[in-house]
Design a protein around this motif. Sequence first.
Motif, mmCIF file in Angstrom:
data_model
loop_
_atom_site.group_PDB
_atom_site.id
_atom_site.type_symbol
_atom_site.label_atom_id
_atom_site.label_comp_id
_atom_site.label_asym_id
_atom_site.label_seq_id
_atom_site.Cartn_x
_atom_site.Cartn_y
_atom_site.Cartn_z
ATOM 1 N N PHE A 118 0.739 -1.244 -0.125
ATOM 2 C CA PHE A 118 0.095 0.036 0.110
ATOM 3 C C PHE A 118 0.852 1.198 -0.008
ATOM 4 O O PHE A 118 0.541 2.157 -0.446
ATOM 5 N N LYS A 164 3.674 1.891 -1.648
ATOM 6 C CA LYS A 164 3.894 1.815 -3.089
ATOM 7 C C LYS A 164 2.973 2.387 -3.845
ATOM 8 O O LYS A 164 3.053 2.645 -5.092
ATOM 9 N N ASP A 165 1.384 2.307 -3.280
ATOM 10 C CA ASP A 165 0.630 2.768 -4.331
ATOM 11 C C ASP A 165 0.003 4.028 -4.082
ATOM 12 O O ASP A 165 -0.694 4.398 -2.951
ATOM 13 N N SER A 180 -2.662 5.703 -4.504
ATOM 14 C CA SER A 180 -3.866 5.718 -4.045
ATOM 15 C C SER A 180 -4.184 5.215 -2.589
ATOM 16 O O SER A 180 -5.024 5.724 -1.848
ATOM 17 N N TRP A 181 -3.264 4.728 -2.000
ATOM 18 C CA TRP A 181 -3.433 3.916 -0.708
ATOM 19 C C TRP A 181 -2.264 4.072 0.317
ATOM 20 O O TRP A 181 -2.071 3.744 1.347
ATOM 21 N N ARG A 182 -1.021 5.187 -0.202
ATOM 22 C CA ARG A 182 0.022 5.445 0.518
ATOM 23 C C ARG A 182 -0.034 5.850 1.843
ATOM 24 O O ARG A 182 0.497 5.666 2.691
ATOM 25 N N ARG A 242 -0.275 -9.448 -3.811
ATOM 26 C CA ARG A 242 -1.412 -8.909 -4.649
ATOM 27 C C ARG A 242 -2.672 -8.557 -3.760
ATOM 28 O O ARG A 242 -3.017 -9.272 -2.896
#
Length: 136
Positions: free
Chosen positions: A57, A59-60, A62-64, A117
Amino acid sequence: MRRLMLSACLLLPLAAPSLAAGHAKVAGNDKLQRSLQKLDPSELVTQVCDLGAMQAFAKDASWRTTDRVLIDAISTPRITGNKAAGDGGALRRGNDWYRFSFSCTLSADHMKVTDFRYKVGAAIPKSKWADIGLWN
């Protein structure tokens, strides 16, 4: 059984060197590693996969800002060998919790996530938080 509550502020600095390699690694903090090794095998998988989820999360974009992750918040993950999977995870971002499904693959010693994932679903209504054991 007592569950270790690992937060983003604790996990990410411990795993930062391994982020570049794309693996969530517990090694690097001997005290944490010794604590995890005392857990029963299924709880170890859960805790290490929680770490892998936090790193994924982070790295994302949207979810950092996710600051809590529980892969087993809503339902118990299926654990087979070096893999755990489920659709009952919960992550907290800001003042909201979201359900997510995931697949987590671990190293043979279960101390490192080799692949994580996920798919984030809908927000979990605040009216259900107490039943699930979530908090603000």
